[in-house]
Design a protein around this motif. Structure first.
Motif, mmCIF file in Angstrom:
data_model
loop_
_atom_site.group_PDB
_atom_site.id
_atom_site.type_symbol
_atom_site.label_atom_id
_atom_site.label_comp_id
_atom_site.label_asym_id
_atom_site.label_seq_id
_atom_site.Cartn_x
_atom_site.Cartn_y
_atom_site.Cartn_z
ATOM 1 N N ARG A 1 -6.132 -39.772 35.134
ATOM 2 C CA ARG A 1 -6.685 -40.713 34.150
ATOM 3 C C ARG A 1 -8.010 -40.193 33.590
ATOM 4 O O ARG A 1 -8.273 -40.300 32.394
ATOM 5 C CB ARG A 1 -6.862 -42.104 34.755
ATOM 6 N N TYR A 2 -8.840 -39.611 34.439
ATOM 7 C CA TYR A 2 -10.127 -39.062 34.001
ATOM 8 C C TYR A 2 -9.919 -37.952 32.974
ATOM 9 O O TYR A 2 -10.530 -37.956 31.898
ATOM 10 C CB TYR A 2 -10.910 -38.534 35.201
ATOM 11 N N TYR A 3 -9.052 -36.998 33.286
ATOM 12 C CA TYR A 3 -8.816 -35.877 32.377
ATOM 13 C C TYR A 3 -8.102 -36.322 31.105
ATOM 14 O O TYR A 3 -8.325 -35.766 30.026
ATOM 15 C CB TYR A 3 -8.043 -34.761 33.077
ATOM 16 N N THR A 4 -7.234 -37.334 31.211
ATOM 17 C CA THR A 4 -6.573 -37.886 30.028
ATOM 18 C C THR A 4 -7.607 -38.523 29.108
ATOM 19 O O THR A 4 -7.590 -38.309 27.891
ATOM 20 C CB THR A 4 -5.512 -38.921 30.448
ATOM 21 N N THR A 5 -8.520 -39.281 29.687
ATOM 22 C CA THR A 5 -9.578 -39.924 28.908
ATOM 23 C C THR A 5 -10.472 -38.888 28.241
ATOM 24 O O THR A 5 -10.819 -39.010 27.058
ATOM 25 C CB THR A 5 -10.411 -40.856 29.815
ATOM 26 N N LYS A 6 -10.817 -37.867 28.976
ATOM 27 C CA LYS A 6 -11.664 -36.788 28.438
ATOM 28 C C LYS A 6 -10.983 -36.113 27.243
ATOM 29 O O LYS A 6 -11.603 -35.878 26.207
ATOM 30 C CB LYS A 6 -11.941 -35.786 29.559
ATOM 31 N N ALA A 7 -9.690 -35.806 27.363
ATOM 32 C CA ALA A 7 -8.936 -35.169 26.277
ATOM 33 C C ALA A 7 -8.838 -36.100 25.070
ATOM 34 O O ALA A 7 -9.011 -35.665 23.925
ATOM 35 C CB ALA A 7 -7.541 -34.775 26.756
ATOM 36 N N ALA A 8 -8.572 -37.374 25.310
ATOM 37 C CA ALA A 8 -8.439 -38.334 24.210
ATOM 38 C C ALA A 8 -9.741 -38.455 23.430
ATOM 39 O O ALA A 8 -9.742 -38.422 22.195
ATOM 40 C CB ALA A 8 -8.022 -39.696 24.761
ATOM 41 N N ARG A 9 -10.832 -38.573 24.132
ATOM 42 C CA ARG A 9 -12.124 -38.719 23.453
ATOM 43 C C ARG A 9 -12.480 -37.461 22.672
ATOM 44 O O ARG A 9 -13.032 -37.539 21.577
ATOM 45 C CB ARG A 9 -13.199 -39.083 24.468
ATOM 46 N N ILE B 1 -1.139 -31.783 25.596
ATOM 47 C CA ILE B 1 -2.054 -31.718 26.752
ATOM 48 C C ILE B 1 -1.493 -32.546 27.909
ATOM 49 O O ILE B 1 -1.498 -32.095 29.057
ATOM 50 C CB ILE B 1 -3.464 -32.204 26.358
ATOM 51 N N ILE B 2 -0.981 -33.734 27.608
ATOM 52 C CA ILE B 2 -0.430 -34.600 28.662
ATOM 53 C C ILE B 2 0.831 -33.967 29.255
ATOM 54 O O ILE B 2 1.020 -33.969 30.475
ATOM 55 C CB ILE B 2 -0.137 -36.014 28.117
ATOM 56 N N ASN C 1 -10.960 -49.622 19.807
ATOM 57 C CA ASN C 1 -12.308 -49.137 19.520
ATOM 58 C C ASN C 1 -12.598 -47.805 20.193
ATOM 59 O O ASN C 1 -13.414 -47.025 19.702
ATOM 60 C CB ASN C 1 -13.362 -50.163 19.948
ATOM 61 N N GLU C 2 -11.968 -47.570 21.335
ATOM 62 C CA GLU C 2 -12.225 -46.362 22.103
ATOM 63 C C GLU C 2 -11.044 -46.081 23.016
ATOM 64 O O GLU C 2 -10.068 -46.824 23.010
ATOM 65 C CB GLU C 2 -13.504 -46.509 22.941
ATOM 66 N N PHE C 3 -11.143 -45.020 23.809
ATOM 67 C CA PHE C 3 -10.105 -44.726 24.803
ATOM 68 C C PHE C 3 -10.700 -44.979 26.175
ATOM 69 O O PHE C 3 -11.811 -44.527 26.472
ATOM 70 C CB PHE C 3 -9.634 -43.266 24.714
ATOM 71 N N GLY C 4 -9.968 -45.712 27.023
ATOM 72 C CA GLY C 4 -10.487 -46.012 28.346
ATOM 73 C C GLY C 4 -9.397 -46.181 29.374
ATOM 74 O O GLY C 4 -8.200 -46.105 29.072
ATOM 75 N N VAL C 5 -9.824 -46.437 30.595
ATOM 76 C CA VAL C 5 -8.909 -46.657 31.713
ATOM 77 C C VAL C 5 -8.686 -48.151 31.863
ATOM 78 O O VAL C 5 -9.634 -48.931 31.849
ATOM 79 C CB VAL C 5 -9.495 -46.081 33.018
ATOM 80 N N LYS C 6 -7.438 -48.541 31.981
ATOM 81 C CA LYS C 6 -7.071 -49.935 32.200
ATOM 82 C C LYS C 6 -6.744 -50.096 33.683
ATOM 83 O O LYS C 6 -5.988 -49.297 34.247
ATOM 84 C CB LYS C 6 -5.848 -50.262 31.355
#
Length: 92
Positions: free
Chosen positions: A20-28, A61-62, A86-91
């Motif tokens: 989830r951390y790396y997914t969020t980093k890539a998305a942002r 990437i995913i 508004n942004e990409f985050g972890v749910k």
């Protein structure tokens, strides 16, 4: 370019490895908005919105697994009706 939304499901070694951390980093980094969440069956679900070229990069990437210790064994994606975030985050 038109904004699109994709729903992604990923199975494999994708929980407890920073996926989830790396997914969020890539998305942002790619200006993708939406969210990523662990599922009770051990998979990860992602809802991602953005421009087509960036979404295609994000999907790749995913598929390739952004987490160094993770391993994607099954990947599926479907475009769904556009959703704005508004942004990409972890749910949780």
């Amino acid at each position: 370019m038109v904004d699109k939304t994709v729903e992604i499901h990923v199975d494999g070694l994708v929980q407890g490895v920073g996926f989830r951390y790396y997914t969020t980093k890539a998305a942002r980094r790619l200006d993708i908005t939406g969210w990523v969440a662990n599922q009770s069956d051990g998979s990860v679900k992602i809802i991602a919105s953005g421009k087509d070229p960036q979404l295609n990069q994000f999907i790749q990437i995913i598929k390739d697994d952004p987490a160094p210790l993770g391993r994607v064994t099954h990947f599926s994606s479907n475009y769904i009706p556009f959703q704005s975030f508004n942004e990409f985050g972890v749910k949780y």
